[in-house]
Write an enzyme that holds these catalytic residues in place. Structure first.
Site, mmCIF file in Angstrom:
data_model
loop_
_atom_site.group_PDB
_atom_site.id
_atom_site.type_symbol
_atom_site.label_atom_id
_atom_site.label_comp_id
_atom_site.label_asym_id
_atom_site.label_seq_id
_atom_site.Cartn_x
_atom_site.Cartn_y
_atom_site.Cartn_z
ATOM 1 N N ASP A 225 0.867 -1.169 0.000
ATOM 2 C CA ASP A 225 0.000 0.000 0.000
ATOM 3 C C ASP A 225 0.908 1.225 0.000
ATOM 4 O OD1 ASP A 225 -2.204 1.608 0.021
ATOM 5 O OD2 ASP A 225 -3.154 0.659 1.744
ATOM 6 N N GLU A 573 -17.225 10.567 3.985
ATOM 7 C CA GLU A 573 -16.750 9.257 4.420
ATOM 8 C C GLU A 573 -15.778 8.754 3.362
ATOM 9 O OE1 GLU A 573 -19.515 6.001 4.583
ATOM 10 O OE2 GLU A 573 -20.478 6.518 2.692
#
Length: 833
Positions: A225, A573
């Site tokens: 990542d 969000e």
């Protein structure tokens, strides 16, 4: 290759090696629900919405279209020497198969929900569509992420270290990864930011060597990542190894193959560290070679070193994206994802087109809530308002936003209020365009533009713009300003900062600021914005003093039907983002109800007494308790993609029967859930939550009715079990039904209340009856004990097969279904992990 050349190939921006005929390649590309960040593309519903279809066939078909468009985009952007850049390649960092264990997580919208079986099966179908079925070549390479035990919070994700129990690890957090590796044959895995059992995921030999390669037989490559390799040694992160060079070496030795640096947070891992690690002897040269063999094998299997016309997908051209046929499939997927949560008095489907419709709420005409996060740009986005206008052309439709997501309603700044000069002799603002993100140097272009607006252009990776001029206030009072941008922005009025959100990028912000202005007075205004990638339109919005919810209430009073479209958006969000609003923190939520400004307006409008439909657009569960008690009909639309507005409007009209089912539990509140950072599954998800819930996992209503009969189970000689049930459409409308099979082992300690063991989405004409069959292998019949041992135990297995779980509450009817049991005999059979 030389050591220096090898080190550079181990980063996500791999440069060309001309002397060896190797073109440059950027491994970073996104495809969560369509080709992302590469301009115009077909946008399917957000991942959580696609999971709500419970339809592996549609998932495979959608991913096949997405892979077609990846190939087309790759061809469109390929350089003459074969090089491919940022967001242009064929290595797709999707699917996100982390378990959505807690409704507070902002990135849960990217997942397939809370159940490991549903997640694994949906992901497997998605991967097969992305990668294709050719025995020699990949069409694209999918990436299962984030490995492993990663589902928030976003704040602190670079420092978090999780210690799930052996049972939770084996039963909940790893099964979907195992499925995508062993059954889905995924070509790539992404290791996570967090640590597991004290070891950073990207330095974990337990995860990458013992589990991934030895136990599951993975033969692809592991990408980090972005920034997670740096987490191994960073003092402000996991700090597992304080020496940068040793830290990078630990990652490669454990099994990472390519490092993604995170330019957003300046978390790069330079090739020089790899070179020094080999020279010091802490990174064996053969380990670096092992990584490069895996990486170049992947590029070869993508056909990057072969003539394009020799590949299985040579018929795909650079124009095969965003086609009408692809749009139609996106609409089909959106319709399949809709979940009808409530329908009191059979308000829906509408018996006839209402004469007057009031469309209210912050998401009614919102582009953001069509696409969620990690998205491409639909060429013809259809908002809910657009869909209603198209489906009810003879109705009088009044649209009033009434409220913003978490504050006042926002609309485009009126161009008539903007002036080039203080005398307001000419409308518009002076715009200076820069080919860098920091407004540096001489502008590449200077123009006069009607308003601060930009359609991002693909000429460069980064750009910035400064608009200057004057604002003539149309009325006195307090104004809110925001630039609807994907990256950073600043707004100054009268020389004073109103809002500053220059940001680190990627996650779109919703931050606004306020200032008081006098009617007729002219104020200097300056708006600045920077942008990376191709991410569509951006513009200046405001809230004027007189724009309140009163107009929305009045519109409801004059209407025959009220459609309130609310919920959330990927601007409040999402991934590691800045949101300054009650109930939100760092992209996550601290409250799970409808944001208070929306709840307040909803109640005011409801008090008028008109028939009302609440349409929710969101990527995670909402505790809409008041609405459930008071509003007649509630539709969960998720983030439904480019054609999502048509799907909503056609559902209301009854053009099709809804058959989406919830892939997550909708709880009443957070009071009886464990803490967000607690990764224990105790009292989490439908498997272990002991209290009453608002809407259960697997729940969804229909416009017709179904009956289940003749449940039976046959235990076969090879230890497998075959379950059958008859399902009939007993209503008056053709419809899909999602048949769900749950197993319970109350005879064994520490087991879930029930576990999903199979599902099948079928279509039944009215009056039609069909036998549905589930074949359960040993893994489906197994349970996991507290030591994390998976085994098939003899004893009684109770099963339920129906259109949802066998649960209900006051006001919520249990789904139709039937129950039975069967017995397993013989010795305990321990299964491999």
């Amino acid at each position: 290759m030389t050591l220096e050349e090898k080190a550079h190939q181990a980063g996500h921006t791999a440069p060309a090696v001309p002397r060896l005929g190797i073109p440059a390649y950027n491994w970073w590309n996104e495809g969560l629900h369509g080709v992302a960040r590469a301009g115009v593309a077909t946008v399917f519903p957000q991942a959580i919405g696609m999971a709500a279809t419970w339809d592996t066939d549609r998932m495979h078909e959608s991913a096949t279209i997405i892979s077609d468009e990846f190939r087309a985009k790759y061809l469109e952007t390929l350089q003459p020497d074969g090089s491919s850049g940022f967001y242009q390649g064929l290595t797709v960092w999707s699917p996100n198969i982390n378990i959505f264990r807690d409704p507070r997580w902002g990135r849960g919208q990217e997942t397939y929900g809370e159940d490991p079986l549903l997640t694994g099966e949906i992901a497997k179908a998605f991967i097969s569509g992305l990668q294709g079925n050719d025995p020699k070549y990949y069409k694209t390479i999918a990436t299962s992420k984030h490995y492993a035990v990663h589902s928030g919070p976003e704040q602190g994700r670079h420092q978090q270290d999780f210690y799930p129990t052996p049972k939770d690890l084996e039963e909940t957090y790893l099964p979907a990864f195992r499925t995508t590796v062993r059954d889905g044959k995924v070509g790539s895995i992404m290791c996570a930011y967090n640590a597991l059992y004290g070891v950073p995921a990207c330095a974990s030999q337990f995860l990458m060597e013992e589990k991934l390669r030895k136990q599951w037989g993975f033969d692809g490559y592991v990408v980090t990542d972005c920034g997670s390799a740096a987490n191994i040694y960073r003092e402000d992160a996991l700090a597992y190894e304080t020496d940068r060079v040793n830290g990078v070496a630990l990652g490669f030795i454990a099994g990472m193959d390519v490092i993604c640096g995170d330019y957003r947070n300046n978390l790069t891992t330079e090739p020089e560290q790899i070179i020094e690690a080999v020279q010091r002897g802490v990174l064996p040269a053969e380990i670096l070679d092992r990584a490069l063999v895996r990486l170049f094998t992947a590029r070869m299997k993508l056909g990057m070193f072969d003539p394009y016309e020799s590949l299985p997908w040579a018929d795909i051209t650079k124009s095969d994206f965003d086609t009408p046929e692809h749009h139609a499939k996106s609409l089909e997927m959106a319709k399949a994802s809709m979940v009808l949560l409530k329908n009191e008095g059979d308000l829906l489907p509408l018996k006839s087109a209402p004469r007057r419709i009031a469309v209210l709420g912050p998401n009614a005409d919102s582009f953001d809530t069509l696409v969620g996060n990690y998205y491409g740009t639909p060429s013809d986005p259809v908002t809910v308002l657009d869909g209603i206008r198209a489906r009810f052309p003879d109705s009088e439709i009044e649209y009033i936003q009434g409220t913003g997501l978490v504050g006042a309603p926002e609309v485009d700044v009126d161009p008539a209020a903007l002036c080039v000069d203080a005398a307001c002799s000419r409308q518009g603002l002076t715009a200076e365009h820069f080919d860098n993100r920091n407004l540096e140097g001489t502008p590449s272009e200077t123009t006069v533009e009607e308003r601060p607006y930009v359609q991002w252009r693909s000429a460069g990776r980064e750009s910035s713009i400064r608009w200057t001029g004057f604002l003539k206030a149309p009325e006195s009072g307090t104004y809110n300003f925001r630039f609807a941008s994907e990256n950073g922005y600043r707004v100054y009025v009268d020389g004073k900062p109103v809002v500053e959100e220059w940001g680190v990028g990627d996650a779109p912000s919703i931050l606004s600021g306020s200032t008081t202005l006098e009617a007729g007075k002219v104020y200097p205004i300056r708006v600045e914005s920077w942008q990376r990638g191709q991410r569509g339109e951006q513009w200046l919005v405001w809230n004027r003093p007189g724009d309140t919810g009163e107009r929305a209430v009045e519109a409801a009073r004059n209407a025959d039907l009220v459609i309130f479209v609310g919920g959330l958006s990927a601007r409040i969000e999402g991934e590691e983002m800045r949101v300054e609003a009650d109930g939100f923190a760092g992209g996550d939520r601290t409250k799970i109800g409808l944001p208070k400004p929306q709840e307040d307006l909803l109640q005011q409008v409801h008090a008028i007494g008109k028939p009302m439909v609440l349409v929710l657009m969101n990527g995670s569960a909402l505790a809409v308790n008041w609405a459930d008690e008071n509003v007649s009909a509630i539709v969960e639309a998720w983030y439904p993609g480019g054609s999502g507005g048509h799907a909503v409007a056609q559902l209301l009209a009854g053009d099709y029967s809804p058959a989406g089912r919830l892939p997550v539990t909708f709880y009443h509140d957070l009071d009886d859930l464990p803490g967000f950072t607690d990764y224990s599954m105790e009292n989490r998800t439908y498997k272990y939550h002991k209290g009453e819930v608002l809407y259960p996992f697997g729940y969804g209503l229909s416009y017709t009715s179904f009956a289940y009969s003749n449940p039976s189970a046959a235990v076969n000689a090879n230890g497998t079990v075959t379950v059958t049930v008859d399902v009939a459409n007993t209503g008056a409308m053709d419809s899909d039904e999602v048949v769900q099979l749950y197993l319970s082992r109350s005879d064994l300690p520490d087991q879930p209340i029930r576990s999903l063991a199979g599902f099948d989405r079928i279509h039944l004409a009215k009056g039609e009856k069909r036998t549905v069959t589930f074949d359960l292998d040993e893994r489906a019949l197994s349970t996991v004990d507290v030591q994390g041992v998976r085994a098939v135990h003899p004893g009684t297995v109770n099963f339920w097969v129906g259109g949802g779980q066998p649960v209900s509450r006051p006001g919520l009817t249990q789904a139709p279904g039937a129950s039975e049991s069967f017995r397993l005999t013989g010795a305990i059979r321990v299964l491999p992990k």
